[in-house]
Design a protein around this motif. Structure first.
Motif, short mmCIF file in Angstrom:
data_model
loop_
_atom_site.label_atom_id
_atom_site.label_comp_id
_atom_site.label_asym_id
_atom_site.label_seq_id
_atom_site.Cartn_x
_atom_site.Cartn_y
_atom_site.Cartn_z
N VAL A 171 6.16 -11.88 -13.11
CA VAL A 171 6.16 -13.13 -13.85
C VAL A 171 4.76 -13.73 -13.78
N PRO A 172 4.14 -14.08 -14.91
CA PRO A 172 2.82 -14.73 -14.86
C PRO A 172 2.88 -16.03 -14.07
N GLY A 173 1.76 -16.35 -13.45
CA GLY A 173 1.67 -17.59 -12.69
C GLY A 173 2.27 -17.54 -11.30
N LYS A 174 2.64 -16.36 -10.83
CA LYS A 174 3.24 -16.19 -9.51
C LYS A 174 2.39 -15.24 -8.68
N TRP A 175 2.17 -15.60 -7.40
CA TRP A 175 1.43 -14.74 -6.50
C TRP A 175 2.32 -13.60 -6.00
N TYR A 176 1.76 -12.41 -5.99
CA TYR A 176 2.45 -11.23 -5.47
C TYR A 176 1.60 -10.60 -4.37
N LYS A 177 2.26 -10.32 -3.26
CA LYS A 177 1.57 -9.62 -2.17
C LYS A 177 1.69 -8.11 -2.41
N ILE A 178 0.57 -7.46 -2.58
CA ILE A 178 0.53 -6.02 -2.81
C ILE A 178 0.01 -5.33 -1.55
N ARG A 179 0.74 -4.32 -1.12
CA ARG A 179 0.32 -3.54 0.06
C ARG A 179 0.44 -2.07 -0.30
N LEU A 180 -0.61 -1.31 0.00
CA LEU A 180 -0.61 0.13 -0.24
C LEU A 180 -1.16 0.82 1.01
N LEU A 182 -2.18 4.71 2.40
CA LEU A 182 -2.48 6.06 1.92
C LEU A 182 -2.83 6.98 3.08
N ASP A 183 -2.15 8.11 3.13
CA ASP A 183 -2.45 9.14 4.13
C ASP A 183 -3.37 10.16 3.48
N ARG A 184 -4.64 10.11 3.84
CA ARG A 184 -5.61 10.99 3.19
C ARG A 184 -5.45 12.45 3.60
N SER A 185 -4.80 12.69 4.73
CA SER A 185 -4.61 14.08 5.16
C SER A 185 -3.55 14.79 4.32
N THR A 186 -2.65 14.02 3.71
CA THR A 186 -1.60 14.61 2.87
C THR A 186 -1.71 14.20 1.41
N ASN A 187 -2.69 13.30 1.09
CA ASN A 187 -2.85 12.81 -0.28
C ASN A 187 -1.57 12.18 -0.82
N THR A 188 -0.93 11.37 0.01
CA THR A 188 0.27 10.65 -0.39
C THR A 188 0.13 9.18 -0.02
N PHE A 189 0.82 8.31 -0.77
CA PHE A 189 0.74 6.88 -0.46
C PHE A 189 2.05 6.18 -0.77
N SER A 190 2.20 5.00 -0.18
CA SER A 190 3.37 4.15 -0.37
C SER A 190 2.92 2.76 -0.78
N VAL A 191 3.79 2.04 -1.47
CA VAL A 191 3.46 0.72 -1.99
C VAL A 191 4.58 -0.26 -1.67
N TRP A 192 4.18 -1.45 -1.23
CA TRP A 192 5.10 -2.55 -0.99
C TRP A 192 4.72 -3.72 -1.88
N ILE A 193 5.70 -4.47 -2.35
CA ILE A 193 5.47 -5.73 -3.05
C ILE A 193 6.25 -6.81 -2.32
N ASN A 194 5.53 -7.83 -1.90
CA ASN A 194 6.13 -8.91 -1.11
C ASN A 194 6.90 -8.35 0.08
N ASP A 195 6.29 -7.37 0.74
CA ASP A 195 6.80 -6.74 1.97
C ASP A 195 8.07 -5.91 1.75
N GLU A 196 8.38 -5.58 0.52
CA GLU A 196 9.52 -4.71 0.23
C GLU A 196 8.99 -3.38 -0.30
N LEU A 197 9.41 -2.29 0.34
CA LEU A 197 8.94 -0.97 -0.05
C LEU A 197 9.43 -0.63 -1.46
N LYS A 198 8.50 -0.32 -2.34
CA LYS A 198 8.83 -0.03 -3.74
C LYS A 198 8.59 1.44 -4.11
#
Length: 423
Positions: A171-180, A182-198
């Motif tokens: 939603v525009p006008g709302k702050w979102y906490k983005i967390r990523l 990344l494990d460089r040894s396996t070239n994989t990553f995970s993402v959280w939005i507002n502390d919820e794993l997405k």
């Protein structure tokens, strides 16, 4: 089997922490004396409070790669923020993005970022805000390895050179906490939005090429949709070692002071063994793992209830030193025996002695089922060797039971004491 699996675990992002917590809470960690858990260390963080309003934050190491609608729009503002009063504004135009980067260097195999992001509106095409790991010099317009974007389809999405995933609407006008992370040894990553794993297990490539964090306002901003960033941080995840072990500090039995490195006492069959032993349990852990401490005699099989498993402490949470009083009777059969001091990340003392959760005695893997060579390894190294049936951390004192030679005083016969005198 569970302990073998735990010993093979490597530091991971949140998924590892959750797995470890789950295993500890429902099972227990019986065998390994050390584990690793992820611990974050900041590479840099910026809340944009130290910069003057209306300026670009170059003093903090930020560089403007492309100026979007113009340098006058890529500035610190105080009209909106996540905390406390200022944020960083970027504004791109159609065909020309606004991109700022901050470079960093680390050898860590696991890296991550967090940022609070807000956009003013939905873009008509492409995307507006994006934040992610990139390298400006690896492609004509820079190479993006793992980024999170606010797209024109009104979804926050994660993307890499290999895949794209929609994560959730925004939603525009709302702050979102983005967390990523990344494990460089396996070239994989995970993402959280507002502390919820997405998203987890997303794939990228050549992640060791990453040398910067980028913030941008893309083509979709079209010179009208401002993008805001606040409380940005980049971090490395380093392993923190958890350790459990026992150190023998001193021992005095039957009036003899024993060597801590090779403690041994010799007694007659059925003799009393009395004295005191001081030892330290080195317990480096999060502070919530139950850690009972016990001592046993190798020739006295039993339980806590019958007094054969002596409880030194129902639990300790940190490293602690103990002095215990020893008062036992030696076996009547000659041989080599042991007094052992043990601990474990288990729920109660019986579990430490039985090597099972819940306690299960007599199944072949109790502390008394150790071979003599295993006891000797506990004495010398603090634990039985790999493959032993019982591997709780501990220390031991060797008890040698042997018949002592009976001493009969020599009394000469009268003939042997006769003195002949010749005249």
């Amino acid at each position: 089997m569970i302990s073998s699996m735990l010993k093979q675990l490597k530091p991971k992002p949140l998924s590892f922490v959750l797995l470890l917590a789950l295993l500890v809470s429902i099972l227990v960690v019986p065998l390994p004396v050390s584990l690793t858990q992820a611990q974050e260390a900041d590479i840099f963080r910026d809340d944009f409070e130290s910069y003057a309003v209306g300026t670009f934050p170059s003093a903090g190491g930020w560089m403007l790669v492309w100026d979007g609608k113009g340098t006058q729009y890529q500035i610190i503002i105080n009209s909106t923020s996540h905390s406390p009063t200022k944020s960083f504004q970027l504004l791109g135009s159609y065909g020309w993005s606004a991109v700022a980067q901050k470079r960093f260097s680390t050898d860590a195999s696991i890296i991550g970022f967090e940022a609070y992001v807000m956009v003013e509106d939905y873009p008509a095409t492409m995307n507006s805000a994006s934040v992610g790991f990139w390298n400006r010099n690896k492609a004509e317009w820079g190479k993006y390895y793992a980024i999170v974007e606010f797209a024109s389809d009104r979804y926050i999405r994660a993307s890499s050179p290999i895949e794209v995933r929609n994560l959730q609407p925004y939603v525009p006008g709302k702050w979102y906490k983005i967390r990523l992370v990344l494990d460089r040894s396996t070239n994989t990553f995970s993402v959280w939005i507002n502390d919820e794993l997405k998203a987890s297990g997303m794939k990228t490539e050549n992640a060791y090429e990453i040398d910067a964090l980028e913030l941008s306002s893309g083509w979709g901003s079209s010179g009208r949709i401002k993008c805001y960033y606040d409380d940005v941080r980049v971090f490395a995840i380093q392993p923190q070692e958890y350790h459990l072990g026992v150190r023998l500090d001193s021992a005095a039995l039957n009036g003899q002071s024993l060597s801590p490195s090779n403690p041994e006492v010799k007694v007659s069959p059925g003799a009393s063994i009395k004295g005191s032993v001081t030892f330290t349990v080195e317990n480096v852990q999060p502070g919530s793992w139950i850690t009972p401490v016990i001592w046993v005699a190798s020739w006295e099989r039993g339980t806590v209830a019958d007094g054969k498993v002596r409880v030194v402490a129902d639990t300790i949470w940190t490293t602690k030193r103990f002095t215990v009083t020893i008062d036992v009777t030696a076996p009547t059969a000659p041989g080599t025996y042991y007094i052992g001091f043990f601990t474990g990340w288990m729920y109660n003392p019986d579990e430490v002695a039985s090597n099972d959760h819940p306690p299960r005695y007599g199944d072949g893997d109790d502390v008394w089922d150790m071979r003599q060579s295993d006891w000797e390894s506990v004495l010398a190294n603090g634990q039985a060797p790999e493959g032993a049936i019982y591997r709780m951390p501990g220390r031991a004192i060797r008890i040698i039971v042997e018949k002592l030679e009976e001493w009969i005083p020599y009394v000469p016969t009268p003939e042997q004491t006769t003195i002949k005198i010749s005249t």
